[in-house]
Design a protein around this motif. Structure first.
Motif, PDB file in Angstrom:
ATOM      1  N   VAL A   1      41.400  38.522  49.922  1.00  0.00           N
ATOM      2  CA  VAL A   1      40.004  37.605  49.660  1.00  0.00           C
ATOM      3  C   VAL A   1      39.908  37.499  47.881  1.00  0.00           C
ATOM      4  O   VAL A   1      40.494  38.101  47.114  1.00  0.00           O
ATOM      5  CB  VAL A   1      38.732  38.336  50.020  1.00  0.00           C
ATOM      6  N   LEU A   2      39.342  36.590  47.543  1.00  0.00           N
ATOM      7  CA  LEU A   2      38.952  36.118  46.207  1.00  0.00           C
ATOM      8  C   LEU A   2      37.675  36.110  45.776  1.00  0.00           C
ATOM      9  O   LEU A   2      36.827  35.357  46.460  1.00  0.00           O
ATOM     10  CB  LEU A   2      39.621  34.545  45.873  1.00  0.00           C
ATOM     11  N   LEU A   3      37.268  36.898  44.742  1.00  0.00           N
ATOM     12  CA  LEU A   3      35.994  37.063  44.338  1.00  0.00           C
ATOM     13  C   LEU A   3      35.859  36.377  42.802  1.00  0.00           C
ATOM     14  O   LEU A   3      36.670  36.813  42.100  1.00  0.00           O
ATOM     15  CB  LEU A   3      35.357  38.481  44.480  1.00  0.00           C
ATOM     16  N   ARG A   4      34.743  35.494  42.659  1.00  0.00           N
ATOM     17  CA  ARG A   4      34.695  34.886  41.438  1.00  0.00           C
ATOM     18  C   ARG A   4      33.320  35.218  40.662  1.00  0.00           C
ATOM     19  O   ARG A   4      32.451  34.844  41.261  1.00  0.00           O
ATOM     20  CB  ARG A   4      34.823  33.247  41.539  1.00  0.00           C
ATOM     21  N   SER A   5      33.403  35.916  39.668  1.00  0.00           N
ATOM     22  CA  SER A   5      32.145  36.565  39.310  1.00  0.00           C
ATOM     23  C   SER A   5      31.910  35.778  37.756  1.00  0.00           C
ATOM     24  O   SER A   5      32.946  35.374  37.187  1.00  0.00           O
ATOM     25  CB  SER A   5      32.221  38.090  38.814  1.00  0.00           C
TER      26      SER A   5
ATOM     27  N   THR B   1      31.639  33.819  30.745  1.00  0.00           N
ATOM     28  CA  THR B   1      33.123  34.096  31.171  1.00  0.00           C
ATOM     29  C   THR B   1      33.212  34.384  32.600  1.00  0.00           C
ATOM     30  O   THR B   1      32.292  34.594  33.643  1.00  0.00           O
ATOM     31  CB  THR B   1      33.281  35.692  30.681  1.00  0.00           C
ATOM     32  N   VAL B   2      34.046  33.674  33.376  1.00  0.00           N
ATOM     33  CA  VAL B   2      34.283  33.710  34.733  1.00  0.00           C
ATOM     34  C   VAL B   2      35.528  34.615  35.032  1.00  0.00           C
ATOM     35  O   VAL B   2      36.686  34.654  34.502  1.00  0.00           O
ATOM     36  CB  VAL B   2      34.739  32.273  35.084  1.00  0.00           C
ATOM     37  N   ILE B   3      35.380  35.328  36.029  1.00  0.00           N
ATOM     38  CA  ILE B   3      36.292  36.614  36.313  1.00  0.00           C
ATOM     39  C   ILE B   3      36.782  36.426  37.569  1.00  0.00           C
ATOM     40  O   ILE B   3      35.504  36.817  38.730  1.00  0.00           O
ATOM     41  CB  ILE B   3      35.880  38.086  36.002  1.00  0.00           C
TER      42      ILE B   3
ATOM     43  N   ARG C   1      42.164  37.136  36.691  1.00  0.00           N
ATOM     44  CA  ARG C   1      42.100  36.325  35.861  1.00  0.00           C
ATOM     45  C   ARG C   1      40.890  35.902  35.125  1.00  0.00           C
ATOM     46  O   ARG C   1      39.798  36.068  35.849  1.00  0.00           O
ATOM     47  CB  ARG C   1      42.616  34.997  36.442  1.00  0.00           C
ATOM     48  N   ILE C   2      40.825  35.966  33.867  1.00  0.00           N
ATOM     49  CA  ILE C   2      39.525  35.878  33.065  1.00  0.00           C
ATOM     50  C   ILE C   2      39.557  34.760  32.364  1.00  0.00           C
ATOM     51  O   ILE C   2      40.561  34.308  31.295  1.00  0.00           O
ATOM     52  CB  ILE C   2      39.276  37.058  32.066  1.00  0.00           C
ATOM     53  N   PHE C   3      38.657  34.023  32.372  1.00  0.00           N
ATOM     54  CA  PHE C   3      38.561  32.485  31.642  1.00  0.00           C
ATOM     55  C   PHE C   3      37.207  32.570  30.712  1.00  0.00           C
ATOM     56  O   PHE C   3      35.958  32.910  31.308  1.00  0.00           O
ATOM     57  CB  PHE C   3      38.284  31.522  32.781  1.00  0.00           C
TER      58      PHE C   3
END
Length: 468
Positions: A362-366, A313-315, A406-408
């Motif tokens: 800023v954009l953080l991708r967890s 899961t990418v958040i 956004r959640i992928f």
């Protein structure tokens, strides 16, 4: 004229089709080429989503420019001038351990000063080049965890190797194969007898070769600069699809591949449509290829089904700059499993590439899930976001509510090269020998990155061209 069908419109299928057509034209060979993609859009897991001024990568965010494969392809299709390299921040990488972020050491002095590894752990690492460390088991496929304990010690496994494996493969080091995941490391141990010896010898060789105008890779790997496009990495797959034009038929899922008449292959679409071809290149994931080939060759299907996939899961979370006190001067961080947090790590996307977030944000991708936490794919969006926010609070002290989310979800995200993967590939090679003109390619087999996919496409297109 040979009829060739490529199944799968991800980066592997698109690259294979483009390279095959290009090589056939240069060789003066006529072929009838079609690419069938089940989705209505091409690119596979490559997708760059633009929303509210943010640019979110659904899957991979680029490739390393230290290997020639993808760069050569970009040059060939005429998009090299649009390449966008990450800035120097991307060279700084962190591990969260013991309640704080530690920058990964880049040399001996910084390693000695780092508090990431304790002094007992450092002393254990210091034993690595000595005869006290057991040598690699002969003829056995060793797991990454077994290698780490044997050569570097438990602490290095927990704080260095395990996070790296989760960051690259979303994998479990207890099950992942050393030689299939990191063949260069296995090669260095065989050649030099240890990693420290290899680093010393390669450093000397590099100085000699640089003086002669040559460059060699370091012991840690090929290095390189993370590279994408200002529009996102989807720009590459879109450019390939546009160049291929009518060759690409999207919205055309293949459900079955079988032998047709006169040694040709017969493909059945989900809508009952029939396609015949002299050559079939399957660039779909292993589980999809297994389903298509189940009636054609159950033995091939059996081996393909042994290649497991990890979910992910990418958040993506956007924040106002003033709500984040922690400096974002780096690639991001990984989190060892033993820290007990929910996420595998977080990338500071807007710090690596310009135009990933609106001015002042800023954009953080967890990342969440992977082979160690397969149950996380079933969490609700609310639970996923709550866990991500808790981890960001713990690691970076972020209390603010994100202004953008956004959640992928990827049910089958990344193939797992588990122990025995090499034997599975050898079995596939043997089983496919009687099926001339049936070729498997993609990231299920010999590398998961973009460079690996393009390198595999080169091999697949060469094999196909030889049969045309």
């Amino acid at each position: 004229m040979k009829k060739v069908i490529v199944i799968g419109g991800g980066i592997s299928g698109l690259s294979t089709a483009w390279l095959l057509r290009d090589k056939a034209l240069k060789a003066g060979k006529d072929l009838d080429l079609t690419l069938l993609e089940k989705e209505t859009c091409t690119g596979g897991k490559i997708r760059s989503i633009k929303a509210d001024g943010y640019l979110c990568e659904w899957g991979p965010n680029g490739f390393l420019d230290s290997k020639p494969q993808t760069l050569d392809l970009c040059r060939a299709i005429g998009v090299e001038q649009n390449l966008h390299r990450s800035n120097d921040n991307a060279r700084k990488r962190f591990i969260f351990s013991g309640g704080e972020l530690h920058r990964l050491p880049e040399n001996g002095p910084s390693f000695l000063k780092s508090r990431l590894i304790s002094w007992p752990g450092k002393l254990r690492l210091a034993l690595e080049p000595t005869p006290f460390v057991a040598s690699a088991p002969r003829g056995e496929d060793e797991s990454l965890a077994a290698f780490g304990r044997r050569r570097l010690g438990q602490e290095a496994l927990d704080k260095l190797i395990a996070p790296m494996v989760s960051g690259i493969f979303a994998g479990d080091p207890e099950t992942m194969s050393l030689i299939s995941c990191f063949p260069r490391i296995a090669e260095l141990e065989r050649e030099y007898g240890g990693l420290v010896k290899a680093m010393v010898m390669l450093a000397k060789k590099k100085k000699q070769d640089v003086a002669q105008g040559k460059v060699v890779s370091s012991a840690a790997g090929p290095g390189g600069v993370l590279t994408s496009f200002r529009e996102g990495i989807q720009y590459l797959s879109d450019a390939l699809a546009e160049s291929l034009g009518d060759v690409v038929r999207s919205g055309s899922p293949v459900v079955r591949v079988e032998k047709g008449s006169s040694s040709r292959y017969r493909l059945t679409g989900q809508d009952g449509s029939i396609h015949e071809a002299d050559l079939v290149i399957v660039a779909a994931p292993a589980f999809a290829a297994a389903s298509m080939l189940e009636e054609f060759d159950p033995a091939v299907t059996s081996v393909l089904n042994q290649i497991r996939y990890a979910s992910m899961t990418v958040i993506c979370c956007g924040y106002e700059c003033e709500s984040i006190a922690h400096p974002l001067d780096g690639f991001g961080y990984l989190i060892p499993k033993k820290e007990g947090l929910s996420t595998l790590g977080t990338l500071w996307d807007s710090s690596m590439f310009e135009n990933r977030a609106p001015q002042g944000t800023v954009l953080l991708r967890s990342m969440m899930g992977g082979a160690c936490f397969p149950e996380y794919i079933k969490l609700s969006d609310d639970e996923v976001l709550a866990r991500v926010r808790q981890d960001l609070r713990t690691v970076m002290g972020i209390e603010a509510t994100p202004s953008f989310v956004r959640i992928f979800r990827h049910q089958q995200a990344i193939p797992q090269y588990t122990v025995g993967h090499g034997k599975r590939l050898a079995a596939l090679d043997e089983l496919l020998q009687p099926h001339s003109g049936l070729i498997l390619t993609g990231n299920s087999y010999r590398g998961i990155g973009l460079n690996d996919c393009v390198a595999a496409a080169q091999r697949a297109s060469d094999e196909a061209l030889a049969l045309c």
